[in-house]
Design an enzyme around this catalytic site. Structure first.
Site, PDB file in Angstrom:
ATOM      1  N   VAL A  45       0.878  -1.177   0.000  1.00 23.12           N
ATOM      2  CA  VAL A  45       0.000   0.000   0.000  1.00 23.12           C
ATOM      3  C   VAL A  45       0.915   1.227   0.000  1.00 23.12           C
ATOM      4  O   VAL A  45       1.583   1.506   1.008  1.00 23.12           O
ATOM      5  CB  VAL A  45      -0.931   0.002   1.230  1.00 23.12           C
ATOM      6  CG1 VAL A  45      -1.845   1.217   1.188  1.00 23.12           C
ATOM      7  CG2 VAL A  45      -1.760  -1.286   1.286  1.00 23.12           C
ATOM      8  N   ASN A  47       2.066   5.378  -0.813  1.00 26.58           N
ATOM      9  CA  ASN A  47       1.575   6.694  -0.412  1.00 26.58           C
ATOM     10  C   ASN A  47       2.314   7.769  -1.203  1.00 26.58           C
ATOM     11  O   ASN A  47       3.487   7.575  -1.552  1.00 26.58           O
ATOM     12  CB  ASN A  47       1.812   6.883   1.104  1.00 26.58           C
ATOM     13  CG  ASN A  47       1.097   8.091   1.642  1.00 26.58           C
ATOM     14  OD1 ASN A  47       1.579   9.214   1.564  1.00 26.58           O
ATOM     15  ND2 ASN A  47      -0.082   7.875   2.181  1.00 26.58           N
ATOM     16  N   SER A  49       3.521  10.335  -0.100  1.00 24.90           N
ATOM     17  CA  SER A  49       4.735  10.542   0.685  1.00 24.90           C
ATOM     18  C   SER A  49       5.428   9.181   0.705  1.00 24.90           C
ATOM     19  O   SER A  49       5.134   8.321   1.541  1.00 24.90           O
ATOM     20  CB  SER A  49       4.365  11.020   2.095  1.00 24.90           C
ATOM     21  OG  SER A  49       5.530  11.141   2.871  1.00 24.90           O
ATOM     22  N   TYR A  50       6.295   8.956  -0.274  1.00 23.63           N
ATOM     23  CA  TYR A  50       6.750   7.599  -0.621  1.00 23.63           C
ATOM     24  C   TYR A  50       7.200   6.743   0.560  1.00 23.63           C
ATOM     25  O   TYR A  50       6.955   5.547   0.602  1.00 23.63           O
ATOM     26  CB  TYR A  50       7.905   7.663  -1.623  1.00 23.63           C
ATOM     27  CG  TYR A  50       7.584   8.323  -2.945  1.00 23.63           C
ATOM     28  CD1 TYR A  50       6.269   8.478  -3.389  1.00 23.63           C
ATOM     29  CD2 TYR A  50       8.604   8.800  -3.760  1.00 23.63           C
ATOM     30  CE1 TYR A  50       5.986   9.095  -4.599  1.00 23.63           C
ATOM     31  CE2 TYR A  50       8.325   9.412  -4.974  1.00 23.63           C
ATOM     32  CZ  TYR A  50       7.016   9.561  -5.391  1.00 23.63           C
ATOM     33  OH  TYR A  50       6.749  10.157  -6.582  1.00 23.63           O
ATOM     34  N   GLU A  57       4.208  -7.841   2.859  1.00 22.49           N
ATOM     35  CA  GLU A  57       4.459  -8.774   3.964  1.00 22.49           C
ATOM     36  C   GLU A  57       4.044  -8.146   5.287  1.00 22.49           C
ATOM     37  O   GLU A  57       3.464  -8.802   6.155  1.00 22.49           O
ATOM     38  CB  GLU A  57       5.952  -9.132   4.026  1.00 22.49           C
ATOM     39  CG  GLU A  57       6.499  -9.813   2.782  1.00 22.49           C
ATOM     40  CD  GLU A  57       7.004  -8.842   1.716  1.00 22.49           C
ATOM     41  OE1 GLU A  57       6.455  -7.723   1.604  1.00 22.49           O
ATOM     42  OE2 GLU A  57       7.935  -9.219   1.004  1.00 22.49           O
ATOM     43  N   CYS A  89      12.002  -7.745   1.337  1.00 19.84           N
ATOM     44  CA  CYS A  89      13.028  -6.739   1.651  1.00 19.84           C
ATOM     45  C   CYS A  89      13.540  -6.953   3.077  1.00 19.84           C
ATOM     46  O   CYS A  89      12.930  -7.659   3.885  1.00 19.84           O
ATOM     47  CB  CYS A  89      12.478  -5.328   1.464  1.00 19.84           C
ATOM     48  SG  CYS A  89      11.430  -4.750   2.820  1.00 19.84           S
TER      49      CYS A  89
HETATM   50  N1  THU Z   1       7.635  -4.118  -1.688  1.00 24.19           N
HETATM   51  C1  THU Z   1       6.932  -5.025  -0.961  1.00 24.19           C
HETATM   52  O1  THU Z   1       5.699  -4.948  -0.861  1.00 24.19           O
HETATM   53  N2  THU Z   1       7.613  -6.016  -0.343  1.00 24.19           N
HETATM   54  C2  THU Z   1       8.952  -6.183  -0.406  1.00 24.19           C
HETATM   55  O2  THU Z   1       9.489  -7.068   0.256  1.00 24.19           O
HETATM   56  C3  THU Z   1       9.752  -5.330  -1.285  1.00 24.19           C
HETATM   57  C4  THU Z   1       9.077  -4.145  -1.830  1.00 24.19           C
HETATM   58  C5  THU Z   1       6.903  -3.023  -2.342  1.00 24.19           C
HETATM   59  C6  THU Z   1       7.137  -1.668  -1.747  1.00 24.19           C
HETATM   60  C7  THU Z   1       6.817  -0.759  -2.929  1.00 24.19           C
HETATM   61  O3  THU Z   1       5.408  -0.527  -2.931  1.00 24.19           O
HETATM   62  C8  THU Z   1       7.176  -1.592  -4.138  1.00 24.19           C
HETATM   63  O4  THU Z   1       7.284  -2.937  -3.699  1.00 24.19           O
HETATM   64  C9  THU Z   1       8.479  -1.177  -4.817  1.00 24.19           C
HETATM   65  O5  THU Z   1       9.509  -1.115  -3.890  1.00 24.19           O
END
Ligand code: THU
Length: 135
Positions: A45, A47, A49-50, A57, A89
């Protein structure tokens, strides 16, 4: 593939389709299998505001806790990348670690194929609540 893993992977693919990611256009889906057999999903989700973006997860973990689950067996994670398995991540690995070191993590591709790994493999020598208890 066991039916339960198949369902978990299928639910994370469905959750990815709900991603709110107008800035990155990088949808991610996650599905957690709880100790009592429930499946709780999440998507990223974003925003304007990045930095306030929440990953799939962590959305799934937060939903699970609100619904009364803190014991987890596995999580499946997917994105749109077709030619390799992509892991959570670093921030999400730490958040998952809060709820145990021995989770199974399924990294799923859009076609439903997956690679099984574990949180301890993804985040070795992790910091956790066990360290706080020693003080
Ligand atoms: N993102 C995730 O949802 N999970 C991760 O483990 C890595 C990155 C999302 C965050 C952002 O909305 C997009 O992937 C690009 O970074």
């Amino acid at each position: 593939m066991s039916d339960q893993v198949k369902e978990l992977v299928s639910k994370c693919l469905q959750a990815r389709d709900m991603a709110y990611c107008p800035y990155s256009r990088f949808p991610v889906g996650a599905a957690i299998l709880t100790a009592d057999g429930a499946i709780i999903t999440g998507c990223n989700v974003e925003n304007a505001s990045y930095g306030l973006t929440v990953c799939a997860e962590r959305t799934a973990v937060q939903r699970a806790v609100v619904e009364g689950h803190t014991q987890f067996r596995a999580i499946a994670v997917t994105c749109d990348i077709k030619d390799r398995f992509v892991g959570p991540c670093g921030a999400c690995r730490q958040v998952l670690m809060e709820f145990g070191t021995d989770w199974i993590v399924y990294l799923a591709k859009p076609d439903g194929s997956y690679k099984e790994t574990s949180l301890s493999e993804l985040l070795p020598l992790a910091f956790s609540s066990a360290h706080l208890a020693k003080n």
